[in-house]
Design an enzyme around this catalytic site. Structure first.
Site, short mmCIF file in Angstrom:
data_model
loop_
_atom_site.label_atom_id
_atom_site.label_comp_id
_atom_site.label_asym_id
_atom_site.label_seq_id
_atom_site.Cartn_x
_atom_site.Cartn_y
_atom_site.Cartn_z
N ASP A 1 32.42 41.71 42.11
CA ASP A 1 33.60 41.21 41.43
C ASP A 1 33.35 41.11 39.93
O ASP A 1 32.21 40.97 39.48
CB ASP A 1 33.96 39.83 42.00
CG ASP A 1 35.22 39.26 41.40
OD1 ASP A 1 36.29 39.85 41.60
OD2 ASP A 1 35.12 38.22 40.71
N LYS A 2 34.40 41.16 39.15
CA LYS A 2 34.29 41.10 37.70
C LYS A 2 33.46 39.91 37.24
O LYS A 2 32.61 40.02 36.34
CB LYS A 2 35.68 41.04 37.07
CG LYS A 2 35.67 40.91 35.55
CD LYS A 2 37.10 40.84 35.01
CE LYS A 2 37.09 40.68 33.48
NZ LYS A 2 38.47 40.61 32.94
#
Length: 454
Positions: A252-253
């Protein structure tokens, strides 16, 4: 609830009611007065008009869920008798694999009608018995260029790269993140040309909804080719492949840590098989609000639930019971093993390690929330500064000190406190077992230091 087709003529096809229908073919509506309600299908042609075409009838789908290419889905149904609802809420119930934002975008584009009248407001109230039709709009293609973005390369050979990804770096381009991603950086690092996914759509297999925005997804069919015949986009976003050359799992970012990237087909296929067979070693470190109250005071445990889209907040996932999972295709089994490494402030916060048996969207974040202890900094799942302060107050920290420390921690780390610390797999060529470790980044370490002061 009874579902019927929009086209009056299609009612004579003998299709059973109670099903949600969809279709992928283009259509042409007959003008009023030339056979009321009749519609004629035609070969799909490029549109020369910038205005959206009106919604057309769905085709059969025996599952009752929207299927096929999301950018060309038509959904139609009658609002159930029980209650009124928002237009976008009703459409979301028919298209559970699409984000609410995607559906709202389509409504605002003028592709939704209620009782034959175009409605542009996602919040429009539909009433029981209303007939709703909507076509999901297409997204423009994503062209990906090499970008000189610094990479922390832990290991590299002719077949693969292991990268220590910083928090804030998106793994691969998608609508909303067209550049500045790990893929852009890898293209530059490997001295490769720009990627035009529209020209390399062969082999595309997954929808964007299936890809999701995962902390890590190891059991999908991701990846593509770097060398030997160009790129391949394997995740579809509408009619467009989302470019993911070499990506076999994702972070995930907001998640930092180790990620492996394939540089050729041998590595891609081998790594995909290892993720699918659950032989890849993955360990994550996290900071939780409070501490997991396991039975008998144990510091280790296991969480097994189903995971799917949250019914109320579609930007996040949620944990569901496993019962009847085989009859719920929108849910997937998820298993996480945890170990409490350190407890701070008499239980006000804790450092927890996770080992995953599966790789579902936001799996650790969902399971932490399910246990009642969301990740520090994870505002989507409740890990806010006030939540951390309440946890520390329950650990006998004074309210003023708890609020001050929680505010300081929130300023230090503005993301979910999650780090991919360990990654192990068999080398695709030699078969040698490879294992890599990564220390948490500075923001993570500073939070630990602040919590240890209590």
């Amino acid at each position: 609830m009874r579902i019927r087709l929009a086209s009056r003529l299609s009612l004579g096809l003998g299709l059973r009611p109670g099903r949600c229908r969809c279709r992928t073919a283009a259509y042409r509506a007959t003008p009023r007065g030339e056979g009321a309600g009749e519609q004629q299908q035609e070969e799909e042609q490029p549109s020369s008009s910038s205005s959206p075409s009106p919604p057309g009838p769905p085709s059969t789908s025996s599952s009752g869920r929207a299927t096929g290419d999301p950018s060309r889905l038509f959904v139609e149904g009658l609002v159930p008798r029980e209650k009124a609802s928002r237009l976008d809420t009703f459409l979301s119930s028919k298209l559970p694999d699409l984000s609410r934002a995607r559906i709202q975008e389509s409504v605002r584009a003028g592709t939704a009608t209620v009782n034959g009248t175009v409605q542009l407001k996602p919040a429009f109230k539909v009433q029981p018995g209303d007939e709703v039709v909507c076509r999901i709009v297409e997204r423009p293609p994503l062209n990906v260029d090499p970008e000189d973005i610094p990479l922390d390369v832990v290991y590299e050979d002719a077949h693969l790269l292991v990268i220590d990804k910083p928090a804030g770096l998106v793994t691969h381009p998608a609508p909303g993140n067209h550049s500045g991603t790990l893929v852009n950086a890898v293209l530059h690092h490997c001295n490769l040309p720009s990627l035009d996914p529209a020209a390399h759509a062969a082999g595309a297999s997954l929808t964007a909804a299936e890809a999701g925005d995962a902390d890590e997804v190891g059991d999908d069919d991701g990846g593509g080719r770097f060398l030997g015949g160009g790129y391949r986009g394997d995740v579809m976003y509408g009619t467009m492949p989302v470019p993911r050359p070499g990506i076999v799992h994702r972070l995930d970012k907001g998640t930092s840590g180790l990620i492996v990237v394939a540089k050729d087909d041998l590595a891609r296929e081998s790594l995909q098989s290892q993720f699918k067979d659950r032989t890849v070693e993955r360990e994550y470190l996290s900071l939780l609000c409070g501490h997991i109250r396991a039975p008998w005071g144990t510091v280790e445990g296991r969480v097994v639930t189903a995971i799917g889209r949250d019914r109320r907040e579609r930007i996040r996932m949620a944990a569901y019971p496993l019962e009847g999972l085989e009859h719920k295709p929108h849910l997937k089994r998820a298993a996480s093993n945890y170990s409490v490494m350190e407890v701070f402030a008499n239980g006000g916060a804790s450092l927890v390690a996770w080992r995953l048996d599966t790789g579902r969207t936001h799996q650790i974040r969902v399971h932490a929330k399910h246990l009642g202890n969301p990740l520090v900094g994870d505002v989507v799942y409740g890990g806010t500064a006030p939540r951390l302060a309440r946890s520390m107050e329950s650990g006998r920290v004074s309210p003023s000190s708890a609020k001050a420390i929680a505010a300081k921690v929130a300023k230090t780390i503005d993301r979910p406190a999650l780090h991919a610390a360990t990654l192990g797999f068999d080398h695709p060529k030699s078969g040698e077992r490879m294992r890599f470790s990564s220390n948490p980044p500075l923001d993570f370490e500073e939070c630990i230091a602040q919590l240890r002061k209590l």
